[in-house]
Structures are given as structure tokens and as C-alpha cells.
Design an enzyme around this catalytic site. Structure first.
Site, PDB file in Angstrom:
ATOM      1  N   LEU A 124       0.828  -1.210   0.000  1.00 55.37           N
ATOM      2  CA  LEU A 124       0.000   0.000   0.000  1.00 55.37           C
ATOM      3  C   LEU A 124       0.865   1.264   0.000  1.00 55.37           C
ATOM      4  O   LEU A 124       0.668   2.158  -0.810  1.00 55.37           O
ATOM      5  CB  LEU A 124      -0.900  -0.035   1.252  1.00 55.37           C
ATOM      6  N   ALA A 129       3.554   8.585  -0.056  1.00 61.71           N
ATOM      7  CA  ALA A 129       2.189   8.325   0.438  1.00 61.71           C
ATOM      8  C   ALA A 129       2.248   7.260   1.532  1.00 61.71           C
ATOM      9  O   ALA A 129       2.170   6.064   1.255  1.00 61.71           O
ATOM     10  CB  ALA A 129       1.285   7.869  -0.705  1.00 61.71           C
ATOM     11  N   SER A 131       1.260   7.941   5.679  1.00 60.66           N
ATOM     12  CA  SER A 131       0.046   8.247   6.449  1.00 60.66           C
ATOM     13  C   SER A 131      -1.047   8.759   5.508  1.00 60.66           C
ATOM     14  O   SER A 131      -2.222   8.444   5.676  1.00 60.66           O
ATOM     15  CB  SER A 131       0.354   9.324   7.501  1.00 60.66           C
ATOM     16  N   ILE A 156       7.610  -2.483   2.178  1.00 63.39           N
ATOM     17  CA  ILE A 156       6.745  -3.643   1.984  1.00 63.39           C
ATOM     18  C   ILE A 156       7.329  -4.859   2.710  1.00 63.39           C
ATOM     19  O   ILE A 156       8.355  -5.416   2.305  1.00 63.39           O
ATOM     20  CB  ILE A 156       6.527  -3.938   0.474  1.00 63.39           C
ATOM     21  N   GLU A 360       0.700   0.500   9.964  1.00 54.01           N
ATOM     22  CA  GLU A 360      -0.774   0.352   9.969  1.00 54.01           C
ATOM     23  C   GLU A 360      -1.437   1.542  10.657  1.00 54.01           C
ATOM     24  O   GLU A 360      -2.404   1.397  11.398  1.00 54.01           O
ATOM     25  CB  GLU A 360      -1.193  -0.986  10.587  1.00 54.01           C
ATOM     26  N   SER A 363       0.546   6.417  15.599  1.00 58.34           N
ATOM     27  CA  SER A 363      -0.282   6.743  16.771  1.00 58.34           C
ATOM     28  C   SER A 363      -1.093   8.031  16.552  1.00 58.34           C
ATOM     29  O   SER A 363      -2.263   8.110  16.939  1.00 58.34           O
ATOM     30  CB  SER A 363       0.611   6.908  18.006  1.00 58.34           C
TER      31      SER A 363
HETATM   32  C1  LIG Z   1       8.694  -1.982   9.847  1.00 59.56           C
HETATM   33  C2  LIG Z   1       7.647  -1.464   8.907  1.00 59.56           C
HETATM   34  C3  LIG Z   1       6.884  -2.353   8.151  1.00 59.56           C
HETATM   35  C4  LIG Z   1       5.941  -1.876   7.254  1.00 59.56           C
HETATM   36  N1  LIG Z   1       5.237  -2.750   6.464  1.00 59.56           N
HETATM   37  C5  LIG Z   1       4.385  -2.276   5.521  1.00 59.56           C
HETATM   38  C6  LIG Z   1       3.727  -3.168   4.605  1.00 59.56           C
HETATM   39  O1  LIG Z   1       3.876  -4.403   4.675  1.00 59.56           O
HETATM   40  N2  LIG Z   1       2.935  -2.645   3.641  1.00 59.56           N
HETATM   41  C7  LIG Z   1       2.731  -1.294   3.513  1.00 59.56           C
HETATM   42  O2  LIG Z   1       2.002  -0.904   2.624  1.00 59.56           O
HETATM   43  N3  LIG Z   1       3.334  -0.422   4.366  1.00 59.56           N
HETATM   44  C8  LIG Z   1       4.151  -0.881   5.363  1.00 59.56           C
HETATM   45  N4  LIG Z   1       4.787  -0.002   6.228  1.00 59.56           N
HETATM   46  C9  LIG Z   1       4.598   1.429   6.029  1.00 59.56           C
HETATM   47  C10 LIG Z   1       3.834   2.112   7.140  1.00 59.56           C
HETATM   48  O3  LIG Z   1       2.469   1.810   7.071  1.00 59.56           O
HETATM   49  C11 LIG Z   1       4.143   3.613   7.043  1.00 59.56           C
HETATM   50  O4  LIG Z   1       5.482   3.775   7.464  1.00 59.56           O
HETATM   51  C12 LIG Z   1       3.213   4.450   7.890  1.00 59.56           C
HETATM   52  O5  LIG Z   1       1.921   4.478   7.329  1.00 59.56           O
HETATM   53  C13 LIG Z   1       3.734   5.889   8.024  1.00 59.56           C
HETATM   54  O6  LIG Z   1       4.015   6.418   6.764  1.00 59.56           O
HETATM   55  P1  LIG Z   1       5.440   7.135   6.515  1.00 59.56           P
HETATM   56  O7  LIG Z   1       6.513   6.224   6.961  1.00 59.56           O
HETATM   57  O8  LIG Z   1       5.468   7.626   5.124  1.00 59.56           O
HETATM   58  O9  LIG Z   1       5.426   8.359   7.527  1.00 59.56           O
HETATM   59  P2  LIG Z   1       4.730   9.769   7.282  1.00 59.56           P
HETATM   60  O10 LIG Z   1       3.424   9.593   6.613  1.00 59.56           O
HETATM   61  O11 LIG Z   1       5.728  10.674   6.684  1.00 59.56           O
HETATM   62  O12 LIG Z   1       4.453  10.198   8.789  1.00 59.56           O
HETATM   63  C14 LIG Z   1       5.531  10.595   9.649  1.00 59.56           C
HETATM   64  C15 LIG Z   1       4.963  10.886  11.009  1.00 59.56           C
HETATM   65  O13 LIG Z   1       4.079  11.982  10.922  1.00 59.56           O
HETATM   66  C16 LIG Z   1       3.147  11.893  11.977  1.00 59.56           C
HETATM   67  N5  LIG Z   1       1.806  12.118  11.418  1.00 59.56           N
HETATM   68  C17 LIG Z   1       1.196  11.431  10.435  1.00 59.56           C
HETATM   69  N6  LIG Z   1      -0.018  11.953  10.164  1.00 59.56           N
HETATM   70  C18 LIG Z   1      -0.163  12.998  11.012  1.00 59.56           C
HETATM   71  C19 LIG Z   1      -1.195  13.960  11.231  1.00 59.56           C
HETATM   72  N7  LIG Z   1      -2.313  13.929  10.495  1.00 59.56           N
HETATM   73  N8  LIG Z   1      -1.012  14.911  12.168  1.00 59.56           N
HETATM   74  C20 LIG Z   1       0.134  14.969  12.892  1.00 59.56           C
HETATM   75  N9  LIG Z   1       1.132  14.070  12.741  1.00 59.56           N
HETATM   76  C21 LIG Z   1       0.987  13.119  11.813  1.00 59.56           C
HETATM   77  C22 LIG Z   1       3.291  10.525  12.636  1.00 59.56           C
HETATM   78  O14 LIG Z   1       4.033  10.635  13.837  1.00 59.56           O
HETATM   79  C23 LIG Z   1       4.110   9.758  11.609  1.00 59.56           C
HETATM   80  O15 LIG Z   1       4.902   8.759  12.196  1.00 59.56           O
HETATM   81  C24 LIG Z   1       5.718  -0.475   7.144  1.00 59.56           C
HETATM   82  C25 LIG Z   1       6.470   0.405   7.937  1.00 59.56           C
HETATM   83  C26 LIG Z   1       7.421  -0.063   8.810  1.00 59.56           C
HETATM   84  C27 LIG Z   1       8.203   0.910   9.634  1.00 59.56           C
END
Ligand SMILES: Cc1cc2nc3c(=O)[nH]c(=O)nc-3n(C[C@H](O)[C@H](O)[C@H](O)COP(=O)(O)OP(=O)(O)OC[C@H]3O[C@@H](n4cnc5c(N)ncnc54)[C@H](O)[C@@H]3O)c2cc1C
Length: 378
Positions: A124, A129, A131, A156, A360, A363
Site C-alpha cells: 500500500l 504516500a 500516512s 513492503i 498500519e 499513533s
Molecule cells: C517496519 C515497517 C513495516 C511496514 N510494512 C508495511 C507493509 O507491509 N505494507 C505497507 O504498505 N506499508 C508498510 N509499512 C509502512 C507504514 O504503514 C508507514 O510507514 C506508515 O503508514 C507511516 O508512513 P510514513 O513512513 O510515510 O510516515 P509519514 O506519513 O511521513 O508520517 C511521519 C509521522 O508523521 C506523523 N503524522 C502522520 N499523520 C499525522 C497527522 N495527520 N497529524 C500529525 N502528525 C501526523 C506521525 O508521527 C508519523 O509517524 C511499514 C512500515 C514499517 C516501519
């Protein structure tokens, strides 16, 4: 009283938890070698052979039993983080097929996932893209009897060892979240390549994937065009409760380790456990875990009743992952210098728990979901 005596559970859940705990104590060892790919493949096979993976998929008209999935993840996480990961990814990676696959798609993939013969992954997130999932750019263009995929997916889990990926791509029926469709992409499809393997603090297979003119037969589309975002969210609703359960498993192991250390470490003419400061710490750890467990199994039970669970699952994930992080930190503190030695159980747990507060839905995203649901009157 055992947790499975709580009214959220049925007798078969108690039986499942007892059998799995006995199996895990005998078969799983937290210490695995350095080859994380081989270890994961082996664990998937082992979990499949022993029959546990059947609980990760919906088969033969039987839906997903969320409480069973949560109990399994809690128990596996207590014993071995990578075993929990292997189980969880078989479920998450095939979850959209369980929920919305055609009978043919279900027949082709789910029995092999359940037997541990095919490794699943959920694709995903993208570099731009995470959060903000609806900002995804990976595209799928219809060309005759195929969809043509172009773009990238990152973070992934199982990337590089998966046999297939459930992938979400922009098909453009509408802007934003309403223009996304799900596909099943076999790992050997030409045009799909593992662009980068990513190493993280708690090692498990993780990769960035690249799709260049990757042609996927139309029959590999999962669900209706434009419905992919909803399908991804429905899948996450099931597995979000289970992330909470995994956090509980890590947290309960930390409490177990903390209790043992407190009762065996001699100091100041007594034991660490004799001091009220220690007892207060242990009390807070137990309180945090039981509160999180109540939220987790309420959410799982509510989902099994067929009721909406968006707010409850978000509460469970937020409370359990944040709480487990505090509990593990407290357990490490009880170990003193020993706690930061590489390979110690509390040191491993300290690394293992961290990413559960991010993936997923971080927080902060869970807080937003809860706030939004409250304002809707839910
Ligand atoms: C070990 C690991 C395994 C994973 N496995 C998968 C997988 O199998 N498949 C898949 O599709 N994805 C996977 N992910 C991706 C994971 O879902 C994303 O890392 C997560 O959704 C956060 O996206 P990002 O890393 O781009 O952080 P960003 O979207 O850049 O967010 C950074 C930080 O911003 C803060 N934030 C976010 N939204 C807001 C808001 N609205 N207001 C204030 N603060 C906010 C949060 O603290 C967040 O941690 C995995 C991630 C990790 C670390």
C-alpha cells in the site's frame, strides 16, 4: 483468572490459546540466525504445517475470527517476534482476498497461504504516500485484457521473499481515495522488481518495489474498480486489532522478564523486588497491559459480532502499542546495564516494539481516527 476466561471469548478460543502456547514453548526460540529471509520462510512453513495459518485466512465459507487472530499474535509475539511477523503477514497480505476475492482467486491463493506454501505481502505505502495513503501515485492503466502497473511501493514487509503482493494502485475513476483499485500481483510478473532491501532495527524482510510496464491480467483485479481504498481500510480494520495484540504479547513478555529479574537480583542486602519503587513499577506495567488487553479484545469481539469497529480498533492499537513501549522500557530499566546488552530479551523487545507505533497507521493517525469518530457521534 486467565485472560481467555474473560467474557469476550468462547471455549474454542481458550483451547486454541492453550494449544498454541504449548506448541510455541516447544518449537519457537527467540534466537534465530542472521539470515532473516531464510528464517521467515522457515517460520511460514512451520506455522503452516502446524495448522496455525488456517486462522489467518477465510476459507470454506468461514469468515475471519478476529479474536483467534489476536490470541495467536499475542502468544507468538510473547515467544518470538519473527514468528508473529510471519503469521501476521500471511493474514494481512491475503486479507483483501479473504474479504473480497472471487471464488477463483480465493481458491488459487488462500489454501497455499494457509498451508505456508505461498508467502503473502500487502503493498500500500509509497515513498510520498504513507500516512496520507490517498496521495498514492502508482498507477494501473487498462490496456485490452491487462492492467499496466507503473510506480513504486515502499516499506513492503516480505518484499523480496513474497510469492505474491496485494497491491493498491491508482486507476483514476475519481480523484483521491475513490480512484484506487486492488490487484493481486505474482512476484514473478515481468516488470516487477525489488529495487531496494531495507534494513530496520528489528530485522525482517522489507523492501522497496518498482513496477515498470508491469502487465497484470484483468482477472487479477481484486474487487471493483475504484473500491481499493475501502478494501485496504477494511483489511486494516481487522489487522489493526491484531497489531494491538502483538504489542500485548511483547509487553507481557517484558513484564515476565521484569518480574524474574526483580525477584532474582540481589542488592542492598535484599532483592530488587523488595523495594516499593520496584513494586510500583511492576504494578503500573500490569495495569497498562491489562487496560490495553481489555480494549484489544473488546475491539476483536465487537468485530466478530459484525459491528463497526473503526474507533475501537484505533483505541486498541493506540493504547496497546504506546503502553507496551512504556512497559518494555520499564522492564529494560529493571535490568540495569544488562538491559542494553545486544541479544538480551528486553533489548530485543525494545527494538521490536518500536515500529508498531508507526505502521498500519501511526499513533497520531489513530488519535485522529478516534477524534473523527467521536465527532460523528460514534
Ligand atoms: C517496519 C515497517 C513495516 C511496514 N510494512 C508495511 C507493509 O507491509 N505494507 C505497507 O504498505 N506499508 C508498510 N509499512 C509502512 C507504514 O504503514 C508507514 O510507514 C506508515 O503508514 C507511516 O508512513 P510514513 O513512513 O510515510 O510516515 P509519514 O506519513 O511521513 O508520517 C511521519 C509521522 O508523521 C506523523 N503524522 C502522520 N499523520 C499525522 C497527522 N495527520 N497529524 C500529525 N502528525 C501526523 C506521525 O508521527 C508519523 O509517524 C511499514 C512500515 C514499517 C516501519
Amino acid at each position: 483468572m486467565k485472560q481467555t476466561d474473560w467474557p469476550f471469548f468462547e471455549p474454542h478460543h481458550r483451547d486454541l490459546e492453550e494449544r498454541l502456547a504449548a506448541w510455541a514453548s516447544e518449537q519457537l526460540h527467540a534466537d534465530h540466525g542472521n539470515d532473516v529471509d531464510q528464517t521467515c520462510k522457515h517460520l511460514v512453513h512451520q506455522l503452516g504445517q502446524a495448522g496455525w495459518l488456517h486462522h489467518a485466512v477465510a476459507q470454506q465459507g468461514r469468515g475471519i475470527d478476529t479474536r483467534a487472530i489476536c490470541l495467536i499474535r499475542e502468544t507468538l509475539a510473547f515467544h518470538n517476534g519473527l514468528a508473529d511477523f510471519a503469521f501476521a503477514m500471511q493474514g494481512l497480505g491475503s486479507g483483501a482476498i479473504s474479504l473480497d476475492g472471487t471464488p477463483e482467486q480465493q481458491q488459487r491463493y488462500l489454501p497455499r497461504v494457509a498451508a505456508g506454501e505461498a508467502i503473502a505481502a500487502f503493498a500500500l505505502s509509497e515513498p510520498q504516500a504513507g500516512s496520507d495513503v490517498a496521495a498514492m501515485q502508482c498507477s494501473a492503466r487498462l490496456d485490452g485484457e491487462h492492467y499496466v502497473l507503473d510506480g513504486e511501493k515502499t516499506w513492503i514487509s516480505n518484499g523480496g521473499i513474497a510469492d505474491f503482493y496485494v497491491l493498491f494502485a491508482r486507476t483514476g475513476e475519481a480523484p483521491g481515495a475513490r480512484g484506487i483499485t486492488a490487484f493481486i500481483v505474482d512476484a514473478d510478473t515481468p516488470g516487477l522488481q525489488v529495487a531496494e532491501r531495507i534494513e530496520v532495527i528489528a530485522p525482517h524482510p522489507l523492501a522497496r518495489l518498482r513496477f515498470d510496464n508491469c502487465r497484470v491480467p484483468i482477472g487479477q483485479r481484486l474487487g471493483e474498480p475504484g473500491q481499493g481504498f475501502k478494501l485496504a481500510m477494511r483489511t486494516l480494520d481487522v489487522f489493526r486489532c491484531s497489531v494491538a495484540a502483538a504489542a500485548l504479547g511483547f509487553g507481557r513478555r517484558a513484564l515476565h522478564e521484569g518480574l524474574q529479574r526483580a525477584q532474582s537480583r540481589a542488592m542492598f542486602g535484599g532483592l530488587l523486588a523488595d523495594f516499593q519503587l520496584t513494586q510500583a513499577k511492576l504494578a503500573q506495567m500490569a495495569l497498562t497491559l491489562d487496560s490495553a488487553a481489555l480494549l484489544t479484545y473488546r475491539a476483536a469481539w465487537q468485530r466478530d459480532q459484525g459491528r463497526p469497529v473503526t474507533k475501537e480498533a484505533a483505541m486498541a492499537k493506540l493504547a496497546a502499542t504506546e503502553g507496551a513501549q512504556q512497559v518494555i522500557d520499564a522492564a529494560l530499566q529493571l535490568h540495569g546495564g544488562l538491559g542494553v546488552v545486544s541479544g538480551q530479551m528486553v533489548e530485543r523487545l525494545y527494538r521490536e516494539i518500536r515500529s508498531l507505533r508507526i505502521y498500519e497507521g501511526a499513533s497520531e493517525v489513530q488519535q485522529l481516527i478516534i477524534g473523527r469518530e467521536l465527532l460523528k457521534g460514534n
